[in-house]
Enzyme design. Structure first.
Site, short mmCIF file in Angstrom:
data_model
loop_
_atom_site.label_atom_id
_atom_site.label_comp_id
_atom_site.label_asym_id
_atom_site.label_seq_id
_atom_site.Cartn_x
_atom_site.Cartn_y
_atom_site.Cartn_z
N HIS A 116 -10.51 -0.99 5.88
CA HIS A 116 -10.10 -0.43 7.17
C HIS A 116 -10.65 0.97 7.43
CE1 HIS A 116 -7.51 1.14 4.10
NE2 HIS A 116 -7.07 2.06 4.92
N ASP A 117 -11.39 1.52 6.48
CA ASP A 117 -11.93 2.88 6.65
C ASP A 117 -13.43 2.92 6.88
OD1 ASP A 117 -9.46 4.12 6.23
OD2 ASP A 117 -9.74 4.19 4.06
N ASP B 180 0.87 -1.18 0.00
CA ASP B 180 0.00 0.00 0.00
C ASP B 180 0.90 1.23 0.00
OD1 ASP B 180 -1.98 1.91 0.55
OD2 ASP B 180 -3.10 0.50 1.82
N ASP C 162 -2.93 4.72 -2.62
CA ASP C 162 -3.81 5.51 -1.76
C ASP C 162 -4.25 6.79 -2.46
OD1 ASP C 162 -4.83 5.79 1.00
OD2 ASP C 162 -3.54 7.55 1.09
N GLU D 1 -7.18 3.60 -5.26
CA GLU D 1 -8.28 3.93 -4.35
C GLU D 1 -8.78 5.32 -4.72
OE1 GLU D 1 -9.42 5.11 0.21
OE2 GLU D 1 -7.58 5.78 -0.75
#
Ligand code: NOJ
Length: 531
Positions: free
Chosen positions: A325-326, A102, A204, A263
Site C-alpha cells: 500500500h506504500d 497490522d 510497522d 517492516e
C-alpha cells in the site's frame, strides 16, 4: 527416522494483503469494512491463500489511515466491531485462513489519550511516554532529525514548552520505547490480540522503535531529497532494537503457530536481515525492500535473491513481495502488461520464502491516477505534483463491471480505476486464460508441492541473461523454474536431469521435444519442469 518439526503455516502458504478501506463496502459509506472481508472469504479461499494481512483496523482519526492509532484495544467503528472481528476470525479459521493484524507501535495518534495526557504538562503520569525534548536556544528543534514525510521530525508544544518527536506526520507522535511502562503496555497489546485469536502481526516500522538516547544529530550526506541528505544512524536502526525484536518473538512464541512479520523499509539488506536476530531469535520474517525495488531484469532479481539467501543463512526464512500500500503497484511499474504480471507472479510464488501478494494484483489492477482534488494520502497532499502520494496503490478492489466496480453503492473514498469494466474479478473468473486463473492454478500447485513450500533453492545460470532459472528441491521432488524476462523467445539449455522433463506448469504452453537439451521459452514465459 528423524522427525522434522512441522513447517509453520506462514512458511508453507501464501499471504494476501488487504487494505480494508478498499476491499468491499457493505455499509454504504464508500469505505470498505470487515463485513466486506467476511463476504469475500469464499473468494480468498478459492484463490488458495493461507493468511490475510489486514492494514490497521483499530480506532484512528485516519490522518494516516489507521497508522495513527487512537485505541489499540478496539476495532475502528468504520470497519465494524469486536463481535464482527471475532466473526471474521472464526469464519476465516473454518476455511483455514489466518488473520494477521497490522500493529503500528512506533507511534500513536496525537489524539490517543496517552498523548493527550503526556502533552498536557511536564509532570503527569505519562509525561515520559513520548519523546519530548527542550529546544535548542532560542526555540530551534532539539536536533536535525527529519520526518520521513517531510519537514522537521519535531513539533512544538505550547503547553509543555518542549518539542515532541514524530518520525512521520505531526499527528503521529513517536512513543518512548525506552520507558519500561510503555514497553509493558505495548506488549500487553500484543498479548491482548493473541488472546483474541489473531494469528500474528505485521509490525510497522520496527526500525524506528529506538532512537539515540542522547538525541544526537545525524551526520549529513549527499541525497536527492532532504530526508536522504542525512545518514540515519541516530534516529533509527539503533543496535539495541534487536533486543526488542527478541522480546516480541518470545512473547509471540508463547502462542503456537503465531507470526511476527516486520517492516523495515530499507535497501540495506544487512540491516534488514539483522531483524531476524543474531541467533534467529528475532522476528520470524522481515520484508525485503531491496527485492521490491528491483528493475524488471533477471540478473537484478537473481543478485537480490542470492544476497538475501546468503544473509539469512539456513536458520531464517525469507519473505517476498512486489507490491504493497506504500509503493506503486508492480503491474504498472513493470509496464502494465498482463503477461509480465504472470512472469512476476510466477517468480514470487515459486521462490524459497513466503509470498505476500497485494489485493488486486491477481487481476492486474494498475496503479491508479488520482486527480489532485481527490488525493487523501498525507504524503500526496504535501508533495503533489512532485510526489502524487500513495493513493494510487489503494484504489478500490475491482469486483465486477457494475457501477464503482461492485465495491460500493456510495461514493468510493478513492476513485475506482476507470479500467474496471475490463479488469474485474467476475470477468476473469469466467475466463480460464485470465491472470486470476493463473494465480489460482499456481497457488494450488504450490500448496501441493513440497519442493515449492520447503525445498532449497539453487540458481542454474542458464547463460542467457534474460532468463531467471532456479531449482527447488526436496528429496523426491526436483523442480526447475524458468522465467523469461524479455519480450522475445529465449533459448534455454536444460540441466542434464531435466532433459525430457515432465512439464508441470507453463504459461504460455511450452513445447518440449523429447530428448532435446534446450527449450525455447516464449516471451514473458514461465514454466515449471519436473525432473
Ligand atoms: C509504514 C506504513 O506501511 C505506512 O503506510 C505508514 O504511513 C508508515 N509506516 C507510518 O506508520
Amino acid at each position: 527416522m528423524i522427525l522434522l518439526p512441522e513447517q509453520p503455516w506462514w512458511q508453507k502458504g501464501v499471504i494476501y494483503q488487504i487494505y480494508p478501506r478498499s476491499f468491499l463496502d457493505t455499509t454504504g459509506n464508500g469505505i470498505g469494512d470487515l463485513r466486506g472481508i467476511i463476504k469475500k472469504l469464499d473468494y480468498l479461499e478459492e484463490l488458495g491463500v493461507s493468511g490475510l494481512w489486514l492494514c490497521p483496523i483499530f480506532p484512528s482519526p485516519m490522518y494516516d489511515f489507521g497508522y495513527d492509532t487512537s485505541d489499540y484495544y478496539n476495532i475502528e467503528p468504520l470497519f465494524g466491531s469486536m463481535d464482527l472481528f471475532q466473526e471474521m476470525l472464526l469464519t476465516a479459521r473454518k476455511k483455514n485462513i489466518r488473520i494477521i493484524l497490522d500493529l503500528a507501535l512506533n507511534h500513536t495518534s496525537h489524539l490517543h489519550p496517552w498523548f493527550i495526557e503526556s502533552s498536557s504538562s511536564r509532570n503527569n503520569t505519562r509525561s515520559d511516554w513520548y519523546i519530548w525534548a527542550n529546544p535548542r536556544p532560542p526555540r530551534r528543534p532539539p536536533n536535525n532529525w527529519k520526518s520521513v514525510f517531510g519537514g522537521s521530525a519535531w513539533t512544538w508544544s505550547e503547553k509543555r514548552k518542549q518539542y515532541y518527536l514524530h518520525s512521520f506526520t505531526p499527528e503521529q507522535p513517536d512513543l518512548n520505547w525506552r520507558n519500561p511502562d510503555v514497553k509493558k503496555e505495548l506488549y500487553n497489546i500484543i498479548r491482548f490480540w493473541l488472546e483474541k485469536g489473531a494469528d500474528g502481526f505485521r509490525l510497522d516500522v520496527v526500525d524506528f522503535f529506538l532512537k539515540d538516547d542522547r538525541l544526537r544529530s545525524n551526520p549529513l550526506c549527499i541525497g536527492r531529497r532532504p530526508y536522504e541528505m542525512q545518514k540515519h544512524i541516530y534516529d533509527k536502526n539503533r543496535p539495541e532494537t534487536i533486543e526488542i525484536m527478541r522480546e516480541i518473538r518470545s512473547l509471540v512464541d508463547l502462542y503456537p503457530h503465531k507470526l511476527a512479520l516486520g517492516e523495515v523499509a530499507e535497501r540495506n539488506t544487512e540491516i534488514a536481515a539483522s531483524y531476524y536476530g543474531p541467533a534467529s531469535d528475532g522476528l520470524h520474517l522481515n520484508f525485503n525492500f531491496d527485492f521490491l525495488e528491483q528493475p524488471w531484469k533477471a540478473k537484478a532479481f537473481q543478485v537480490s535473491i542470492e544476497d538475501w539467501e546468503k544473509l539469512l543463512g539456513t536458520g531464517n526464512w525469507p519473505v517476498y513481495t512486489l507490491s504493497n500500500h506504500d509503493v506503486p503497484r508492480h503491474f504498472s511499474r513493470y509496464g502494465n502488461c498482463q503477461n509480465r504480471a504472470r512472469a512476476a507472479a510466477g517468480m514470487v510464488l515459486t521462490l524459497k520464502g513466503t509470498p505476500v501478494i497485494y489485493y488486486g494484483e491477481e487481476l492486474g489492477m494498475p496503479q491508479g491516477r488520482i486527480p489532485r482534488a481527490q488525493i487523501r494520502d498525507p504524503v500526496g497532499k504535501r508533495y503533489w505534483p512532485f510526489h502524487p502520494g500513495r493513493d494510487g496503490s489503494r484504489t478500490p478492489m475491482q469486483w465486477d463491471d457494475s457501477p464503482n466496480a461492485g465495491f460500493t453503492d456510495a461514493n468510493p473514498w478513492l476513485p475506482v480505476n476507470p479500467n474496471f469494466p475490463r479488469v474485474n474479478v467476475a470477468d476473469q473468473k469466467k475466463d480460464p486464460q485470465s491472470l486470476y486463473h493463473f494465480y489460482r492454478r499456481l497457488i494450488k500447485f504450490r500448496n501441493s508441492s513440497n519442493a515449492l513450500q520447503s525445498g532449497i533453492i539453487r540458481f542454474t545460470n542458464p547463460s542467457n541473461s534474460s532468463v531467471l532459472a532456479y531449482q527447488r528441491k526436496v528429496p523426491g521432488e526436483n523442480l526447475l523454474i524458468l522465467i523469461n524476462f524479455s519480450s522475445r523467445d529465449q533459448p534455454v539449455e536444460l540441466p542434464s536431469k531435466f532433459v525430457s522433463p515432465h512439464l508441470a506448469f507453463s504459461c504460455p504452453t511450452l513445447e518440449i521435444e523429447a530428448g532435446k537439451k534446450r527449450v525455447l521459452l516464449p516471451p514473458d514465459g514461465f514454466a515449471i519442469l519436473q525432473e
